[in-house]
Design a protein around this motif. Sequence first.
Motif, PDB file in Angstrom:
ATOM      1  N   ILE A  56       0.849  -1.190   0.000  1.00 11.74           N
ATOM      2  CA  ILE A  56       0.000   0.000   0.000  1.00 11.74           C
ATOM      3  C   ILE A  56       0.886   1.242   0.000  1.00 11.74           C
ATOM      4  CG2 ILE A  56      -1.864  -1.168   1.239  1.00 11.74           C
ATOM      5  CD1 ILE A  56      -0.994   0.515   3.734  1.00 11.74           C
TER       6      ILE A  56
ATOM      7  N   CYS B 221      -3.076   5.609   2.610  1.00 10.61           N
ATOM      8  CA  CYS B 221      -4.233   4.717   2.488  1.00 10.61           C
ATOM      9  C   CYS B 221      -4.531   3.990   3.795  1.00 10.61           C
ATOM     10  CB  CYS B 221      -4.004   3.695   1.379  1.00 10.61           C
ATOM     11  SG  CYS B 221      -4.025   4.426  -0.273  1.00 10.61           S
TER      12      CYS B 221
ATOM     13  N   SER C 270      -9.447  -1.786  -5.079  1.00  9.05           N
ATOM     14  CA  SER C 270      -9.958  -0.428  -5.277  1.00  9.05           C
ATOM     15  C   SER C 270      -9.577   0.478  -4.115  1.00  9.05           C
ATOM     16  CB  SER C 270     -11.482  -0.462  -5.406  1.00  9.05           C
ATOM     17  OG  SER C 270     -11.891  -1.248  -6.497  1.00  9.05           O
ATOM     18  N   ARG C 271      -9.756   1.773  -4.340  1.00  8.27           N
ATOM     19  CA  ARG C 271      -9.584   2.730  -3.260  1.00  8.27           C
ATOM     20  C   ARG C 271     -10.791   3.656  -3.206  1.00  8.27           C
ATOM     21  NH1 ARG C 271      -4.732   6.808  -5.354  1.00  8.27           N
ATOM     22  NH2 ARG C 271      -5.978   7.951  -6.891  1.00  8.27           N
TER      23      ARG C 271
ATOM     24  N   ASN D 284     -12.038   7.317  -2.072  1.00  9.50           N
ATOM     25  CA  ASN D 284     -11.383   8.612  -1.895  1.00  9.50           C
ATOM     26  C   ASN D 284     -11.988   9.395  -0.731  1.00  9.50           C
ATOM     27  OD1 ASN D 284      -9.553   8.374  -4.071  1.00  9.50           O
ATOM     28  ND2 ASN D 284     -11.219   8.806  -5.491  1.00  9.50           N
TER      29      ASN D 284
ATOM     30  N   ARG E  18      -3.358  -0.018  -9.278  1.00  6.76           N
ATOM     31  CA  ARG E  18      -2.733   1.036  -8.480  1.00  6.76           C
ATOM     32  C   ARG E  18      -1.798   0.389  -7.459  1.00  6.76           C
ATOM     33  NH1 ARG E  18      -5.026   3.173 -11.962  1.00  6.76           N
ATOM     34  NH2 ARG E  18      -6.465   4.954 -11.958  1.00  6.76           N
TER      35      ARG E  18
ATOM     36  N   CYS F 297      -1.137   1.405  -4.698  1.00  7.05           N
ATOM     37  CA  CYS F 297      -1.606   1.653  -3.326  1.00  7.05           C
ATOM     38  C   CYS F 297      -2.468   0.517  -2.802  1.00  7.05           C
ATOM     39  CB  CYS F 297      -2.390   2.958  -3.270  1.00  7.05           C
ATOM     40  SG  CYS F 297      -3.952   2.934  -4.175  1.00  7.05           S
ATOM     41  N   ASN F 298      -2.769  -0.469  -3.643  1.00  7.90           N
ATOM     42  CA  ASN F 298      -3.603  -1.604  -3.227  1.00  7.90           C
ATOM     43  C   ASN F 298      -3.264  -2.776  -4.135  1.00  7.90           C
ATOM     44  OD1 ASN F 298      -5.565  -3.403  -2.384  1.00  7.90           O
ATOM     45  ND2 ASN F 298      -7.249  -1.933  -2.496  1.00  7.90           N
TER      46      ASN F 298
ATOM     47  N   VAL G 291      -9.205   0.000   0.506  1.00  6.60           N
ATOM     48  CA  VAL G 291      -8.442   1.044   1.189  1.00  6.60           C
ATOM     49  C   VAL G 291      -9.152   2.382   1.014  1.00  6.60           C
ATOM     50  CG1 VAL G 291      -6.227  -0.135   0.887  1.00  6.60           C
ATOM     51  CG2 VAL G 291      -6.924   1.602  -0.773  1.00  6.60           C
ATOM     52  N   TYR G 292      -8.873   3.293   1.957  1.00  8.41           N
ATOM     53  CA  TYR G 292      -9.453   4.634   1.938  1.00  8.41           C
ATOM     54  C   TYR G 292      -8.316   5.634   1.745  1.00  8.41           C
ATOM     55  CZ  TYR G 292     -13.172   1.890   4.045  1.00  8.41           C
ATOM     56  OH  TYR G 292     -14.106   0.918   4.292  1.00  8.41           O
ATOM     57  N   HIS G 293      -8.328   6.281   0.584  1.00  9.45           N
ATOM     58  CA  HIS G 293      -7.224   7.151   0.180  1.00  9.45           C
ATOM     59  C   HIS G 293      -7.433   8.569   0.714  1.00  9.45           C
ATOM     60  CE1 HIS G 293      -5.232   9.892  -2.786  1.00  9.45           C
ATOM     61  NE2 HIS G 293      -4.234   9.072  -2.521  1.00  9.45           N
TER      62      HIS G 293
END
Length: 257
Positions: free
Chosen positions: A90, A94, A117-118, A120, A171, A173-174, A222-224
């Motif tokens: 990650i 995130c 997915s993320r 936002n 991405r 980030c995930n 995840v929460y970006h």
Amino acid sequence: MTVALIIATYNWPQALELIFLSVLNQRRFPDEVIIADDGSRSATKSIIENFEMVFPNKVNHVWQEDLGFRKSKILNKALKATSCDYIIQIDGDCILHPQFIRDHIKFSETNTFLYGSRVNIQKNKVETLFASKQVRFSSFSKGIKKRTRALHIPLLSVRYKALPSLSSKIRGCNFSYWRKDALAIKGYDEFYTGWGREDSDFAARLLHNGIMGKRIRYAGIVYHIWHSEESKDKVNQNTDYFNQVLDEKRIYPKEGI
């Protein structure tokens, strides 16, 4: 299998603290947490030391000197620093859903990497987010967008199959993959300095080497956290290079592990 969570970070200790809180909320802990630190200052080190005192498993702070955006290089250092079988990766902006680690393990397959997915978190939410140290969200939470991505319904995830093609949804980030598959393509390409294309390059070379990619939607969330954009001064150079990688179906980096 043993699992390492790699967190790529740079000089945002407030966000890193929330990530650590979300790691402590996991239904299944990673066997190791590796902070891939691209040159952060002492405030980040203090946050990591506090986390080390409460996290029951191994914590490894892998640091390099701040010489500009060198995410590929620090990720390679992190990959070399662990012996875990499976890597979940990650970014340092995130926050993790409580089932995040468990979901990536559940949907892992041999010869496959996963990308999720993320959701936002909007700019106007960030100040209160840090003040309240909020790490739990739902599709009804205030201050988020892309709300359908916040739905945690793993039964729906089975609709997504592993494919041999490069998705625009990937991405860094995930992202998760087998460490042996990453080492087989010699890791990330350290040609990429400055923001852009290093994650897509890594995924493309995995695909070129016969590893398929699978999206996990409705799981692995995840929460970006909103932040101002990175400088994109190298994006055209990086894109040109990445297009060559695609055209030539390259497997190995110009400079990697």
